[in-house]
Motif scaffolding. Structure first.
Motif, PDB file in Angstrom:
ATOM      1  N   UNK A  18      -1.958  15.565  -2.200  1.00  0.00           N
ATOM      2  CA  UNK A  18      -0.548  15.296  -2.427  1.00  0.00           C
ATOM      3  C   UNK A  18      -0.332  13.886  -2.968  1.00  0.00           C
ATOM      4  N   UNK A  19       0.397  13.730  -4.093  1.00  0.00           N
ATOM      5  CA  UNK A  19       0.693  12.374  -4.588  1.00  0.00           C
ATOM      6  C   UNK A  19       1.567  11.619  -3.588  1.00  0.00           C
ATOM      7  N   UNK A  20       1.296  10.338  -3.384  1.00  0.00           N
ATOM      8  CA  UNK A  20       2.108   9.492  -2.510  1.00  0.00           C
ATOM      9  C   UNK A  20       2.312   8.136  -3.180  1.00  0.00           C
ATOM     10  N   UNK A  21       3.389   7.465  -2.808  1.00  0.00           N
ATOM     11  CA  UNK A  21       3.701   6.156  -3.354  1.00  0.00           C
ATOM     12  C   UNK A  21       4.039   5.200  -2.214  1.00  0.00           C
ATOM     13  N   UNK A  22       4.230   3.930  -2.541  1.00  0.00           N
ATOM     14  CA  UNK A  22       4.705   2.969  -1.557  1.00  0.00           C
ATOM     15  C   UNK A  22       6.226   3.065  -1.487  1.00  0.00           C
ATOM     16  N   UNK A  23       6.778   2.597  -0.370  1.00  0.00           N
ATOM     17  CA  UNK A  23       8.225   2.657  -0.171  1.00  0.00           C
ATOM     18  C   UNK A  23       8.796   1.266   0.112  1.00  0.00           C
ATOM     19  N   UNK A  56       0.835  -1.200   0.000  1.00  0.00           N
ATOM     20  CA  UNK A  56       0.000   0.000   0.000  1.00  0.00           C
ATOM     21  C   UNK A  56       0.866   1.245   0.000  1.00  0.00           C
ATOM     22  N   UNK A  57       0.259   2.386  -0.353  1.00  0.00           N
ATOM     23  CA  UNK A  57       0.979   3.651  -0.336  1.00  0.00           C
ATOM     24  C   UNK A  57       1.431   3.977   1.089  1.00  0.00           C
ATOM     25  N   UNK A  58       2.463   4.799   1.195  1.00  0.00           N
ATOM     26  CA  UNK A  58       3.051   5.156   2.479  1.00  0.00           C
ATOM     27  C   UNK A  58       2.257   6.315   3.087  1.00  0.00           C
ATOM     28  N   UNK A  59       1.453   6.036   4.112  1.00  0.00           N
ATOM     29  CA  UNK A  59       0.584   7.042   4.724  1.00  0.00           C
ATOM     30  C   UNK A  59       1.306   7.850   5.792  1.00  0.00           C
ATOM     31  N   UNK A  60       0.807   9.071   6.036  1.00  0.00           N
ATOM     32  CA  UNK A  60       1.272   9.844   7.181  1.00  0.00           C
ATOM     33  C   UNK A  60       0.939   9.089   8.463  1.00  0.00           C
ATOM     34  N   UNK A  61       1.770   9.245   9.479  1.00  0.00           N
ATOM     35  CA  UNK A  61       1.616   8.448  10.699  1.00  0.00           C
ATOM     36  C   UNK A  61       0.274   8.680  11.377  1.00  0.00           C
ATOM     37  N   UNK A  62      -0.184   9.946  11.411  1.00  0.00           N
ATOM     38  CA  UNK A  62      -1.441  10.219  12.105  1.00  0.00           C
ATOM     39  C   UNK A  62      -2.630   9.547  11.407  1.00  0.00           C
TER      40      UNK A  62
END
Length: 256
Positions: A181-186, A24-30
């Protein structure tokens, strides 16, 4: 007894962890720690209709698409060409409480390129090269036909090439501005998962994954909704993310 309990828990919890973490994409911690994780099903798309997206308590109950039109302009002796593609669609997204979000959306992509010119049979000069591409997308959302509270999702992407992309997108009602904001998996996969996170004052409120990465990534659509959101904003965000899913079904890339 304890082993049996562990096995039972793993059966029920494994699907949640596999959706929320693996691939899955890398989400913000909160957002990662305080969210509803909703797997998206697409249903069937009939001619003239949008996909029948469904996730959690939200479902597309009606929708339609307009004609996708493409126009090209080029002179006989000029290598430069311009193409413009437009697409319109609308839909109604409802929740189990009986509230409905009405969405009207339009996408426009303009591409400038250089083309090779055939001088003689099997002999051409020049090459086929992309010069630039500009994409604009707008979706207007209101709940239960209340036009006094209309939200607009606006997205603009300008690309010179794969390494030079300029991106600006946000959701607003005139007084609030929520950055998309675009986000991707890491992870270690050569093809990462792709999605968007909605952030206000640097706080992530929700997110959508429209491409799961890897060999079978197109079927891993996921939505995350922050648990702190009220039901009205959850419906607004759900409608905005559904609109993004619709335009990404056929073009899962960071642009439009």
């Amino acid at each position: 007894m304890y082993l049996k309990l562990i096995l039972i828990c793993s059966v029920f919890l494994f699907p949640y962890f596999s959706i929320a973490q693996k691939g899955a994409i890398d989400l913000s911690e909160n957002l990662y720690n305080n969210t509803e994780v909703l797997k998206v099903t697409m249903g069937t798309q009939w001619p003239g209709k949008i996909w029948k997206f469904q996730f959690g308590e939200y479902e597309v109950v009606s929708g339609k698409t307009g004609w996708v039109t493409t126009g090209n302009r080029a002179s006989i002796f000029n290598r430069k060409t311009e193409s413009i593609t437009t697409e319109k669609f609308s839909f109604v997204l409802s929740n189990r409480s009986g509230d409905s979000a009405m969405v009207n959306a339009a996408k426009k992509v303009k591409a400038n390129s250089l083309r090779e010119i055939e001088i003689l049979p099997r002999f051409s000069i020049g090459t086929n090269d992309m010069l630039s591409e500009t994409g604009n997308f707008a979706a207007f959302i209101n709940v239960n036909n209340d036009t006094t509270d209309t939200w607009a999702l606006l997205m603009n992407v300008f690309s010179l090439n794969e390494d030079n992309k300029f991106y600006d997108a946000f959701l607003t009602n005139g007084s609030r501005k929520i950055i998309i904001q675009p986000v991707t998996s890491k992870d270690n996969r050569s093809i990462p998962a792709l999605g968007y996170e909605f952030r206000e004052n640097e706080v992530a409120l929700c997110a959508v994954q429209y491409y799961g990465g890897g060999a079978l990534g197109t079927n891993k659509n996921i939505i995350w909704l922050g648990k702190q959101l009220d039901e009205h904003m959850k419906l607004i965000f759900a409608a905005a993310m559904t609109a993004l899913l619709q335009i990404k079904v056929t073009s899962p890339s960071p642009g439009l």
